[in-house]
Design an enzyme around this catalytic site. Sequence first.
Site, PDB file in Angstrom:
ATOM      1  N   ARG A  16       0.775  -1.314   0.020  1.00 58.32           N
ATOM      2  CA  ARG A  16      -0.073  -0.024   0.145  1.00 58.32           C
ATOM      3  C   ARG A  16       0.860   1.328   0.005  1.00 58.32           C
ATOM      4  NH1 ARG A  16      -2.255   0.914   4.305  1.00 58.32           N
ATOM      5  NH2 ARG A  16      -2.565  -0.753   5.107  1.00 58.32           N
ATOM      6  N   TYR A  40     -13.212  19.119 -16.207  1.00 59.73           N
ATOM      7  CA  TYR A  40     -13.601  17.576 -16.156  1.00 59.73           C
ATOM      8  C   TYR A  40     -14.715  17.451 -15.000  1.00 59.73           C
ATOM      9  CZ  TYR A  40     -13.002  12.811 -16.106  1.00 59.73           C
ATOM     10  OH  TYR A  40     -13.324  11.594 -16.104  1.00 59.73           O
ATOM     11  N   ASP A  47      -4.117  20.749 -13.914  1.00 60.77           N
ATOM     12  CA  ASP A  47      -4.375  19.769 -14.466  1.00 60.77           C
ATOM     13  C   ASP A  47      -4.352  19.753 -15.886  1.00 60.77           C
ATOM     14  OD1 ASP A  47      -5.597  17.559 -15.585  1.00 60.77           O
ATOM     15  OD2 ASP A  47      -7.412  17.455 -14.446  1.00 60.77           O
ATOM     16  N   LYS A  91      -4.934   8.777 -19.836  1.00 64.86           N
ATOM     17  CA  LYS A  91      -5.122   9.320 -21.033  1.00 64.86           C
ATOM     18  C   LYS A  91      -3.762   9.307 -21.849  1.00 64.86           C
ATOM     19  CE  LYS A  91      -9.008  10.163 -19.418  1.00 64.86           C
ATOM     20  NZ  LYS A  91      -9.566  11.533 -18.505  1.00 64.86           N
TER      21      LYS A  91
HETATM   22  C1  LIG Z   1      -9.830  11.747 -17.545  1.00 66.42           C
HETATM   23  C2  LIG Z   1      -9.759  13.138 -16.547  1.00 66.42           C
HETATM   24  C3  LIG Z   1      -9.661  13.279 -15.403  1.00 66.42           C
HETATM   25  C4  LIG Z   1     -10.024  11.798 -14.437  1.00 66.42           C
HETATM   26  O1  LIG Z   1      -9.055  10.877 -14.692  1.00 66.42           O
HETATM   27  P1  LIG Z   1      -9.418   9.227 -14.519  1.00 66.42           P
HETATM   28  O2  LIG Z   1      -8.140   8.875 -14.849  1.00 66.42           O
HETATM   29  O3  LIG Z   1     -10.512   9.260 -15.519  1.00 66.42           O
HETATM   30  O4  LIG Z   1      -9.937   9.163 -13.145  1.00 66.42           O
HETATM   31  C5  LIG Z   1      -9.263  14.418 -14.659  1.00 66.42           C
HETATM   32  N1  LIG Z   1      -8.950  15.414 -15.376  1.00 66.42           N
HETATM   33  C6  LIG Z   1      -8.986  15.428 -16.662  1.00 66.42           C
HETATM   34  C7  LIG Z   1      -8.792  16.759 -17.680  1.00 66.42           C
HETATM   35  C8  LIG Z   1      -9.550  14.133 -17.551  1.00 66.42           C
HETATM   36  O5  LIG Z   1      -9.372  14.474 -18.767  1.00 66.42           O
END
Ligand SMILES: *Cc1c(COP(=O)(O)O)cnc(C)c1O
Length: 385
Positions: free
Chosen positions: A54, A106, A178, A203
Site C-alpha cells: 500500500r 472535467y 490539471d 489518457k
Molecule cells: C480523465 C480526466 C480526469 C480523471 O481521470 P481518471 O483517470 O478518469 O480518473 C481528470 N481530469 C481530466 C482533464 C481528465 O481528462
Amino acid sequence: MRKTNRKLSPQTRIAQALRFMDPETGALVPPIQTSSTYARDENYDVRKPYWYRRDGNETTAHAEALIAELENAEQSLLFASGLSAAAAVIDPLPTGAHVVVPRAMYHGVLALFQSAQSRGRLVVSYYEAGDLDQMRAAMRADTVLVWAETPNNPDWAVTDIAAASEIAHAWGAKLVADCTGTPPCATKALDLGADISMHSATKYLNGHSDITAGVLSVRTPDVGWEEIALYRKLQGTVLTSFDAFLLIRGMRTLYLRVEKATENALRIAHHFENHRHLKQVLFPGLPSHPDHTLQTRQTGGMYGGMLSVITQGTAQDAIDVARYCTVFYPATSLGGVESLIEHRATVSGDGFPVDPNLLRLSIGIEDADDLIHDLEQALERVFNA
Ligand SMILES: *Cc1c(COP(=O)(O)O)cnc(C)c1O
C-alpha cells in the site's frame, strides 16, 4: 548501466525507460514487482523503501521516475486513477478552507469540489476557465488552493499557468494544474510555476486505453505534499504494479504519439474550420483560436489531439453525427491511439454548462484522411438526408 557523457534529452531517456538495464541479466524491460509484503532484515528492521504494497512498489516507482523526469519534478506519485489523485489533493484540505476552481472542467473533478462544498467541507468560488480577471476577483485572504485545468474540458480554453501561479502565490495559495490534455512532453506545469502538476495518466501518458491511472508531481515536497502521500497510503490508492508496467510501456512512445495526434488534429481542425454543417471548431492549435499564441508558448506547438466541434441543427443531430461515425469510436476518455467521438452533454449530464451541440473529439494516430472522410460522411448523412 553503460555510461555516456552526453546529457541525454528527455525523449531518449523516456524511450529507454530511464536507461533501464538489469545489472545482473542485462534485461531491458523493468520487471513487475507483484509482492504485497516484504520481509524484515536480519536485525528485524523494516527494509527500505517498501515494507507493504500500500506504500508503493518498485514498478510503480519506476513509472513515477519517468514522469518526474518529464515534469522536471522532485517527486511524482501515481494513483489508481486521475480522480483518486485529485481526491488526494482535495480531501486533506482543512475544513472550511476556501478554494477557487473553474466553473466548467472535467466533470469528475468538479463533482469532487461540489460534493465537498455541499457537505460544508470547503468553500468554493468559481471562475470562467482561462479568465484570469475572474480568478483574481475570486481570491480571498483565506484562499488555500487554486485549481486550473488547461486546456479546459470541453472547449479547450487555455489558462496561462505562469500568470495563474502569480495570482495564487500573491494570496498565499497553491496552484494545481490539471494538464491532462497536453502531457508533460508538451506542457511542463511545474516549470511554469504550478505548485502541483496533475495528470490523468489514463489518457496521453499511457495512451493505449488499457489502464486507469493518475499522477501528481511536485518540485519542492512540503508538509502539504507529505499529507498527500499519507492520504494515498491510508486509502491504498497507489497504482498497481501491473498497471505501472503498462504505463511504462506506453510512455516509451509518448513523444511519437503526441506528435502524430497533433499533426492529425491540425489537419482535421483546418479541414473542418468553416465547414457548412459546423458552427465552430474549437482547437487551440488553430490560429483563429483566441488562446492560440498562449497555447503555442505553453506547449511548444505540441497541441495534442483534443478538439471539439459544434454542429449546426439540433442536439439530436449532433448525437446522430457521433452515431454515424464508423472509424471514430463512440466512447468516452481521450488521449489513446484510437480516435473517439463523444456528445458531451449526454455524458456530463444536467447542470453542467456545455453547448448541447458540442462533440468532443480525441484524435488518435490513425491516418488523418480516414478520420476526415469518416466525419464528412457522418455529417452528410445527418444534414443531407
Ligand atoms: C480523465 C480526466 C480526469 C480523471 O481521470 P481518471 O483517470 O478518469 O480518473 C481528470 N481530469 C481530466 C482533464 C481528465 O481528462
